[in-house]
Design an enzyme around this catalytic site. Structure first.
Site, PDB file in Angstrom:
ATOM      1  N   THR A 125      32.639 -55.542   1.758  1.00 53.95           N
ATOM      2  CA  THR A 125      32.025 -55.620   3.079  1.00 53.95           C
ATOM      3  C   THR A 125      32.611 -56.759   3.902  1.00 53.95           C
ATOM      4  OG1 THR A 125      29.926 -56.100   4.205  1.00 53.95           O
ATOM      5  CG2 THR A 125      30.206 -57.025   2.024  1.00 53.95           C
ATOM      6  N   ASP A 126      32.533 -56.637   5.221  1.00 54.83           N
ATOM      7  CA  ASP A 126      32.965 -57.748   6.077  1.00 54.83           C
ATOM      8  C   ASP A 126      31.984 -58.915   6.053  1.00 54.83           C
ATOM      9  OD1 ASP A 126      30.887 -56.609   7.535  1.00 54.83           O
ATOM     10  OD2 ASP A 126      32.037 -56.335   9.376  1.00 54.83           O
ATOM     11  N   GLU A 127      30.800 -58.707   5.469  1.00 55.13           N
ATOM     12  CA  GLU A 127      29.810 -59.777   5.438  1.00 55.13           C
ATOM     13  C   GLU A 127      30.242 -60.954   4.567  1.00 55.13           C
ATOM     14  OE1 GLU A 127      25.678 -58.678   5.235  1.00 55.13           O
ATOM     15  OE2 GLU A 127      26.137 -56.608   5.783  1.00 55.13           O
ATOM     16  N   TYR A 153      23.125 -61.079  -0.765  1.00 55.54           N
ATOM     17  CA  TYR A 153      23.937 -59.874  -0.827  1.00 55.54           C
ATOM     18  C   TYR A 153      25.413 -60.190  -0.615  1.00 55.54           C
ATOM     19  CZ  TYR A 153      26.490 -55.892   1.013  1.00 55.54           C
ATOM     20  OH  TYR A 153      27.471 -54.954   1.256  1.00 55.54           O
ATOM     21  N   LYS A 193      28.730 -59.972  -3.185  1.00 52.74           N
ATOM     22  CA  LYS A 193      29.922 -59.161  -2.919  1.00 52.74           C
ATOM     23  C   LYS A 193      31.166 -60.044  -2.871  1.00 52.74           C
ATOM     24  CE  LYS A 193      30.382 -55.387  -2.281  1.00 52.74           C
ATOM     25  NZ  LYS A 193      30.682 -54.298  -3.261  1.00 52.74           N
TER      26      LYS A 193
END
Length: 346
Positions: free
Chosen positions: A130-132, A155, A159
């Site tokens: 994810t870009d998060e 989260y 990741k």
């Protein structure tokens, strides 16, 4: 190709499974069937000869070894993950167990299989992220593949850790990997706890449409079928050891997004008053990232991929899908946490 897709009964994973099966790949869909999984997501391909389902947990090493032995994959596409930020705030342990320990177990099973096969250059471990992991942007700038990691939630931290593990297994053991980091996905079969399905279903029920803070948080929105196409492109043509950012090139604030959905619903299923009247601003999520934006230059220039669906087109397709598939989403509304405000314990 013979593929193992982990998390193939989830939102993004099922889109990958559907596309891969229809493209003629031999697909083993490996999923633990946790709360957000739904085998109805892959019902359209479930009877095809090149599709197989296995209920298994990526943290179970023996089950992973057996899956590799039985299916003999050319590649694994690793999408299985806990992914809801609000749930990670309330219960981070599950995210550590699945996203970090599960990825470690899967890497070790993949490495053992790859070594046992004679370390074929053609094998791929494709890790989907994810870009998060990059943190939060201000009003300007975009995430590139070289952006430093700065995760802000349990989260995104889990990741980020899994991304680091995959890169370490490539550097230390030579495992042939590719990585992708995507922007926010939306579209059909989106589990009804995320923003877009929450807004659609609350609007249809005449309930408030909750927007965190003042709605100014910006996301880059990627239609899930476009994402699945990008993932299969990277798997087959991406450079080993390389990461690719996948974006929709569709930045919108949360408020703009919700207003667009309301306008679509006003046209497709008019109510007694405009749906935008239901918009309600609620207390913001702890540590809510201000803005995400993807620079897709690498995947566009190296692989010739770019999104085909604008956010306006994609939202209309999505709204129409939810209007036409009430049986699917009603069956999920009784699952734990759906319809509740999560992530406020911090």
């Amino acid at each position: 190709m013979r593929l193992i897709v982990t998390g193939g009964a989830g939102f993004i994973g099922s889109a990958v499974v559907r596309q891969a099966v229809m493209a003629g790949h031999e697909v083993l869909n490996l999923d633990a069937l946790t709360y957000a999984a739904c085998l109805d997501n892959v019902a359209s391909v479930a009877d095809r000869a090149n599709y197989t389902f296995l209920e298994a947990d990526i943290r179970d090493r023996a089950a992973m070894d057996q899956a590799f032995t039985d299916h003999q994959p050319d590649a694994i596409m690793h999408l299985a993950a806990e992914s809801h930020v609000d749930r990670s705030i309330d219960g981070p342990g599950t995210f550590i167990e699945t996203n970090i320990n599960g990825t470690y177990t899967l890497l070790e099973a993949a490495r053992a299989y790859w070594v046992g096969q004679g370390k074929p250059d053609s094998f791929r471990f494709h890790h989907i992220s994810t870009d998060e992991v990059y943190g939060s942007l201000g009003d300007t700038g975009q995430f590139t593949e070289d952006t430093a990691y700065d995760p802000r939630s349990p989260y995104s931290a889990s990741k980020a850790a899994s991304d680091h593990l995959v890169r370490a297994w490539a550097e230390t053991y030579g495992l042939p990997v590719v990585l992708t980091n995507c922007s926010n996905n939306y579209g059909p079969y989106h589990f009804p706890e995320k923003l877009i399905p929450v807004v659609i279903l609350n609007a249809l029920a005449g309930k408030p449409l909750p927007i965190y803070g003042d709605g100014s948080n910006v996301r880059d929105w990627l239609y899930v079928e476009d994402h699945a196409d990008a993932l299969l492109t990277v798997l087959q043509r991406g450079q080993v050891g390389r990461s690719y950012n996948i974006g929709g090139e569709n930045e919108r604030s949360n408020l703009e997004l919700v207003q667009t959905i309301c306008a679509i619903l006003d046209r497709l299923k008019p109510g007694p008053k405009p749906y935008a009247d239901l918009i309600t601003f609620v207390t913001d999520r702890p540590g809510h990232d201000a803005r995400y934006a993807i620079d897709p230059t690498r995947i566009r220039e190296e692989l010739g991929w770019r999104p085909s669906v604008t956010v306006e087109e994609g939202l209309e397709k999505t709204v129409r899908w939810y209007l036409d598939n009430e049986a699917w989403w009603r069956a999920l509304q009784d699952r734990h946490g759906v319809g509740e405000r999560l992530g406020v314990k911090a």
